[in-house]
Scaffold this motif. Structure first.
Motif, PDB file in Angstrom:
ATOM      1  N   SER A 122      26.733  31.292  35.210  1.00 16.85           N
ATOM      2  CA  SER A 122      26.789  30.251  34.179  1.00 16.85           C
ATOM      3  C   SER A 122      27.821  30.570  33.115  1.00 16.85           C
ATOM      4  CB  SER A 122      25.413  30.076  33.535  1.00 16.85           C
ATOM      5  OG  SER A 122      24.479  29.587  34.465  1.00 16.85           O
ATOM      6  N   ALA A 123      27.934  31.854  32.745  1.00 18.18           N
ATOM      7  CA  ALA A 123      28.931  32.247  31.751  1.00 18.18           C
ATOM      8  C   ALA A 123      30.338  31.996  32.277  1.00 18.18           C
ATOM      9  CB  ALA A 123      28.750  33.713  31.375  1.00 18.18           C
ATOM     10  N   LEU A 124      30.580  32.298  33.553  1.00 19.36           N
ATOM     11  CA  LEU A 124      31.884  32.008  34.150  1.00 19.36           C
ATOM     12  C   LEU A 124      32.123  30.499  34.216  1.00 19.36           C
ATOM     13  CD1 LEU A 124      31.892  34.656  37.015  1.00 19.36           C
ATOM     14  CD2 LEU A 124      33.437  34.594  35.046  1.00 19.36           C
ATOM     15  N   GLY A 125      31.072  29.730  34.475  1.00 19.49           N
ATOM     16  CA  GLY A 125      31.203  28.281  34.447  1.00 19.49           C
ATOM     17  C   GLY A 125      31.580  27.778  33.071  1.00 19.49           C
ATOM     18  N   GLY A 126      31.052  28.423  32.033  1.00 13.59           N
ATOM     19  CA  GLY A 126      31.423  28.067  30.669  1.00 13.59           C
ATOM     20  C   GLY A 126      32.898  28.292  30.416  1.00 13.59           C
ATOM     21  N   ILE A 127      33.435  29.373  30.987  1.00 15.41           N
ATOM     22  CA  ILE A 127      34.861  29.639  30.845  1.00 15.41           C
ATOM     23  C   ILE A 127      35.681  28.571  31.562  1.00 15.41           C
ATOM     24  CG2 ILE A 127      36.694  31.245  31.489  1.00 15.41           C
ATOM     25  CD1 ILE A 127      34.653  33.505  31.058  1.00 15.41           C
ATOM     26  N   ALA A 128      35.263  28.206  32.768  1.00 12.89           N
ATOM     27  CA  ALA A 128      35.967  27.151  33.505  1.00 12.89           C
ATOM     28  C   ALA A 128      35.960  25.849  32.708  1.00 12.89           C
ATOM     29  CB  ALA A 128      35.328  26.944  34.875  1.00 12.89           C
ATOM     30  N   LEU A 129      34.859  25.575  32.027  1.00 17.28           N
ATOM     31  CA  LEU A 129      34.760  24.365  31.210  1.00 17.28           C
ATOM     32  C   LEU A 129      35.747  24.418  30.053  1.00 17.28           C
ATOM     33  CD1 LEU A 129      32.985  21.763  30.932  1.00 17.28           C
ATOM     34  CD2 LEU A 129      31.609  23.058  29.307  1.00 17.28           C
ATOM     35  N   VAL A 130      35.854  25.578  29.421  1.00 14.57           N
ATOM     36  CA  VAL A 130      36.771  25.736  28.301  1.00 14.57           C
ATOM     37  C   VAL A 130      38.220  25.605  28.747  1.00 14.57           C
ATOM     38  CG1 VAL A 130      37.740  27.480  26.737  1.00 14.57           C
ATOM     39  CG2 VAL A 130      35.273  27.094  26.805  1.00 14.57           C
ATOM     40  N   LEU A 131      38.574  26.290  29.831  1.00 18.56           N
ATOM     41  CA  LEU A 131      39.952  26.246  30.307  1.00 18.56           C
ATOM     42  C   LEU A 131      40.313  24.865  30.824  1.00 18.56           C
ATOM     43  CD1 LEU A 131      40.083  29.686  32.127  1.00 18.56           C
ATOM     44  CD2 LEU A 131      40.974  29.121  29.864  1.00 18.56           C
ATOM     45  N   HIS A 132      39.316  24.144  31.326  1.00 18.48           N
ATOM     46  CA  HIS A 132      39.480  22.766  31.801  1.00 18.48           C
ATOM     47  C   HIS A 132      40.656  22.644  32.772  1.00 18.48           C
ATOM     48  CE1 HIS A 132      37.355  19.043  30.948  1.00 18.48           C
ATOM     49  NE2 HIS A 132      38.449  18.400  31.254  1.00 18.48           N
ATOM     50  N   GLU A 133      40.873  23.704  33.557  1.00 17.83           N
ATOM     51  CA  GLU A 133      41.996  23.710  34.482  1.00 17.83           C
ATOM     52  C   GLU A 133      41.605  23.260  35.886  1.00 17.83           C
ATOM     53  OE1 GLU A 133      45.004  24.108  33.716  1.00 17.83           O
ATOM     54  OE2 GLU A 133      44.776  24.820  31.667  1.00 17.83           O
ATOM     55  N   SER A 134      40.336  23.405  36.251  1.00 17.50           N
ATOM     56  CA  SER A 134      39.931  23.118  37.620  1.00 17.50           C
ATOM     57  C   SER A 134      39.978  21.628  37.920  1.00 17.50           C
ATOM     58  CB  SER A 134      38.500  23.627  37.857  1.00 17.50           C
ATOM     59  OG  SER A 134      38.004  23.160  39.086  1.00 17.50           O
ATOM     60  N   PRO A 135      40.443  21.261  39.122  1.00 18.12           N
ATOM     61  CA  PRO A 135      40.377  19.850  39.532  1.00 18.12           C
ATOM     62  C   PRO A 135      38.939  19.316  39.544  1.00 18.12           C
ATOM     63  CG  PRO A 135      41.791  21.103  41.011  1.00 18.12           C
ATOM     64  CD  PRO A 135      41.096  22.106  40.129  1.00 18.12           C
ATOM     65  N   LEU A 136      37.952  20.220  39.607  1.00 14.07           N
ATOM     66  CA  LEU A 136      36.558  19.790  39.583  1.00 14.07           C
ATOM     67  C   LEU A 136      36.215  19.077  38.274  1.00 14.07           C
ATOM     68  CD1 LEU A 136      34.942  23.045  41.010  1.00 14.07           C
ATOM     69  CD2 LEU A 136      35.192  20.893  42.215  1.00 14.07           C
ATOM     70  N   LEU A 137      37.027  19.304  37.239  1.00 17.57           N
ATOM     71  CA  LEU A 137      36.744  18.727  35.921  1.00 17.57           C
ATOM     72  C   LEU A 137      37.658  17.544  35.608  1.00 17.57           C
ATOM     73  CD1 LEU A 137      36.353  22.111  34.037  1.00 17.57           C
ATOM     74  CD2 LEU A 137      34.528  20.492  34.510  1.00 17.57           C
ATOM     75  N   SER A 138      38.370  17.044  36.610  1.00 16.58           N
ATOM     76  CA  SER A 138      39.368  16.013  36.352  1.00 16.58           C
ATOM     77  C   SER A 138      38.768  14.735  35.775  1.00 16.58           C
ATOM     78  CB  SER A 138      40.145  15.694  37.634  1.00 16.58           C
ATOM     79  OG  SER A 138      39.258  15.271  38.661  1.00 16.58           O
ATOM     80  N   HIS A 139      37.539  14.418  36.140  1.00 11.93           N
ATOM     81  CA  HIS A 139      36.893  13.205  35.616  1.00 11.93           C
ATOM     82  C   HIS A 139      35.657  13.543  34.783  1.00 11.93           C
ATOM     83  CE1 HIS A 139      39.531  10.969  38.237  1.00 11.93           C
ATOM     84  NE2 HIS A 139      39.055  11.589  39.302  1.00 11.93           N
ATOM     85  N   TYR A 140      35.558  14.788  34.346  1.00 13.03           N
ATOM     86  CA  TYR A 140      34.346  15.247  33.675  1.00 13.03           C
ATOM     87  C   TYR A 140      34.438  14.983  32.178  1.00 13.03           C
ATOM     88  CZ  TYR A 140      30.317  18.368  33.006  1.00 13.03           C
ATOM     89  OH  TYR A 140      29.086  18.893  32.720  1.00 13.03           O
ATOM     90  N   PRO A 141      33.461  14.287  31.600  1.00 16.23           N
ATOM     91  CA  PRO A 141      33.515  14.020  30.167  1.00 16.23           C
ATOM     92  C   PRO A 141      33.279  15.287  29.365  1.00 16.23           C
ATOM     93  CG  PRO A 141      31.407  13.323  31.058  1.00 16.23           C
ATOM     94  CD  PRO A 141      32.252  13.731  32.234  1.00 16.23           C
ATOM     95  N   ARG A 142      33.870  15.343  28.189  1.00 17.64           N
ATOM     96  CA  ARG A 142      33.655  16.490  27.323  1.00 17.64           C
ATOM     97  C   ARG A 142      32.185  16.562  26.904  1.00 17.64           C
ATOM     98  NH1 ARG A 142      37.137  20.694  27.346  1.00 17.64           N
ATOM     99  NH2 ARG A 142      39.271  20.055  26.917  1.00 17.64           N
ATOM    100  N   PRO A 143      31.555  17.731  27.065  1.00 17.89           N
ATOM    101  CA  PRO A 143      30.161  17.879  26.622  1.00 17.89           C
ATOM    102  C   PRO A 143      30.095  18.098  25.125  1.00 17.89           C
ATOM    103  CG  PRO A 143      30.944  19.923  27.567  1.00 17.89           C
ATOM    104  CD  PRO A 143      32.056  18.916  27.716  1.00 17.89           C
ATOM    105  N   VAL A 144      28.926  18.520  24.628  1.00 18.83           N
ATOM    106  CA  VAL A 144      28.751  18.794  23.205  1.00 18.83           C
ATOM    107  C   VAL A 144      29.893  19.681  22.748  1.00 18.83           C
ATOM    108  CG1 VAL A 144      27.281  19.891  21.502  1.00 18.83           C
ATOM    109  CG2 VAL A 144      26.271  18.599  23.356  1.00 18.83           C
ATOM    110  N   SER A 145      30.598  19.269  21.685  1.00 19.58           N
ATOM    111  CA  SER A 145      31.859  19.936  21.375  1.00 19.58           C
ATOM    112  C   SER A 145      32.047  20.113  19.888  1.00 19.58           C
ATOM    113  CB  SER A 145      33.022  19.126  21.940  1.00 19.58           C
ATOM    114  OG  SER A 145      34.256  19.698  21.583  1.00 19.58           O
ATOM    115  N   GLU A 146      32.723  21.208  19.543  1.00 26.73           N
ATOM    116  CA  GLU A 146      33.204  21.437  18.185  1.00 26.73           C
ATOM    117  C   GLU A 146      34.693  21.777  18.316  1.00 26.73           C
ATOM    118  OE1 GLU A 146      31.659  21.130  15.360  1.00 26.73           O
ATOM    119  OE2 GLU A 146      29.666  20.732  16.114  1.00 26.73           O
ATOM    120  N   GLU A 147      35.457  20.807  18.793  1.00 27.55           N
ATOM    121  CA  GLU A 147      36.828  21.096  19.180  1.00 27.55           C
ATOM    122  C   GLU A 147      37.767  21.353  18.004  1.00 27.55           C
ATOM    123  OE1 GLU A 147      36.867  17.557  22.040  1.00 27.55           O
ATOM    124  OE2 GLU A 147      38.251  18.971  22.932  1.00 27.55           O
ATOM    125  N   ASN A 148      37.422  20.857  16.842  1.00 22.90           N
ATOM    126  CA  ASN A 148      38.353  20.961  15.725  1.00 22.90           C
ATOM    127  C   ASN A 148      38.004  22.084  14.767  1.00 22.90           C
ATOM    128  OD1 ASN A 148      39.810  18.662  16.608  1.00 22.90           O
ATOM    129  ND2 ASN A 148      38.218  17.343  15.745  1.00 22.90           N
TER     130      ASN A 148
END
Length: 416
Positions: free
Chosen positions: A389-415
């Motif tokens: 799960s921790a590695l999945g969190g990293i993949a979510l942050v990097l947002h580089e995988s094609p698996l996330l191409s249509h994935y909406p941003r989850p709960v975020s504090e981007e700014n």
């Protein structure tokens, strides 16, 4: 990383930036590459590629290296290009029900390390964040700027996590993740977690369901990296999962995808914490499995003892795993009929029982599947363990995988 390299934003600058991102993306995906390999994969002309690479090396975004003498072939060694691992880091944290798991990668997408620590179920969020920070500190053993030791081979030296070099944190927590200010988020106690983490680490934070992040990790780096349609099931203190459909991670409306633990397997069974009756979680979560084991006459007092008893062939343990496998297989078959995965990955602590669990799961799955589907689904054990799960969190942050191409941003504090 690249914004400071451009003083103007005209057509030529935008074209150059596009070429830079193309080269960086190739290095993220494939690791170290020679200029010739980059040229083949990028389609850029030799002159353009060498100019782009020179700029990236000059900015520090890309570094060069040559193979160690013992692995070189005859002739002049071929210089390799890679992302600069010292440029920054990303961290994933999994706040499971009774443990904290962390993982870190550098900007070259190399896994620096992972660590875990159990805790009681009632531990406060500030205390859990303290554990996460301390665990990350245990990975910090050698500064990035220390020179390599003579004779060191690549990957032989421990790496460091510089908490002041983090770019973002991806966080997994138990249960559906919806609006951070929602009633459910408040009930979970996670509504203040993004702020808590942001203040502690000073970076952006993305939060999502931890079993869905484990599914993402297994599909990116783990047991299902070769499949575009994956069903992941995690058997732990809770039961949940995730879906990769058509090469994309599926989050669902309001983040409610993957709640396989709340599929009913026994309409007159025990009440579930979700409010339902006879959910899979009431029969396949760790506490439920241990209760079933003791009711069958087993004497082991904890999960480790139960797994040891199963490995030793103790009848009560094997009988319980057979029944749990039957329940799990029937639920998986129902989900398969709906989404048609090619690979099923079973993870979580209970999956450590190995064939004693997975074989009953497969038998039940094939019994409940339509005949035409029985030979088209591959059941595999998860490979990433507690760090998934921790590695999945990293993949979510990097947002580089094609698996996330249509994935909406989850709960975020981007700014932040």
């Amino acid at each position: 990383m690249l914004s400071g390299m451009h003083e103007h934003d005209g057509p030529l600058t935008r074209l150059r930036r596009s070429h830079e991102h193309s080269v960086l993306d190739l290095l993220r995906k494939h690791g170290p590459l020679s200029r010739a390999e980059l040229g083949t994969r990028s389609g850029l002309s030799r002159t353009t590629l060498y100019d782009i690479v020179a700029g990236l090396v000059g900015s520090g975004a890309v570094v060069t290296s040559t193979p160690h003498v013992e692995v070189r072939k005859r002739g002049r060694p071929v210089e390799k290009l890679s992302l600069n691992p010292a440029a920054g880091e990303a961290v994933g944290i999994d706040f499971a029900r009774r443990a904290v798991h962390v993982a870190a990668v550098n900007f070259a997408h190399e896994v620096i390390g992972s660590a875990s620590e159990p805790h009681t179920a009632d531990l406060s969020w500030p205390e859990r964040v303290d554990i996460a920070e301390r665990l990350l500190g245990t990975l910090a053993t050698v500064p990035f700027d220390d020179p390599p030791l003579p004779g060191d081979a690549a990957g032989d030296r421990p790496a460091a996590v510089h908490l002041d070099a983090l770019s973002a944190i991806g966080v997994g927590v138990v249960g559906p993740i919806t609006d951070p200010g929602s009633e459910r988020a408040h009930a979970q106690g996670i509504d203040g977690l993004p702020d808590l983490l942001r203040k502690r680490f000073g970076v952006s934070v993305l939060i999502d369901n931890n079993t869905r992040l484990a599914a993402l990790a297994e599909a990116v780096w783990g047991a299902a990296a070769d499949s575009s349609d994956v069903l992941y099931l995690r058997l732990s203190h809770g039961v949940g999962g995730g879906l990769v459909v058509g090469g994309a991670l599926h989050r669902g409306r309001y983040g409610l995808s993957g709640e396989f633990g709340h599929v009913v397997v026994d309409p007159v069974g025990r009440q579930c914490e979700c409010g339902g009756t006879g959910c899979l979680e009431t029969r396949a979560a760790l506490d439920a499995v241990l209760n079933r084991y003791r009711e069958a006459g087993g004497r082991a007092g904890d999960l480790a003892g139960f797994l040891a008893a199963a490995a030793a062939g103790e009848p009560p343990a094997l009988q319980v795993l057979e029944r749990v496998g039957h329940d799990v297989g029937s639920v998986l078959a129902a989900v398969c009929h709906a989404v048609g995965p090619g690979v099923i990955v079973v993870g979580g602590e209970l999956a450590e029982a190995g064939p004693a669990l997975l074989e009953p799961v497969e038998r039940s799955l094939r019994q409940h599947l339509m005949p035409m589907a029985r030979h088209h689904i591959d059941v595999r054990r998860a490979t990433l363990g507690e760090a998934g799960s921790a590695l999945g969190g990293i993949a979510l942050v990097l947002h580089e995988s094609p698996l996330l191409s249509h994935y909406p941003r989850p709960v975020s504090e981007e700014n932040a």
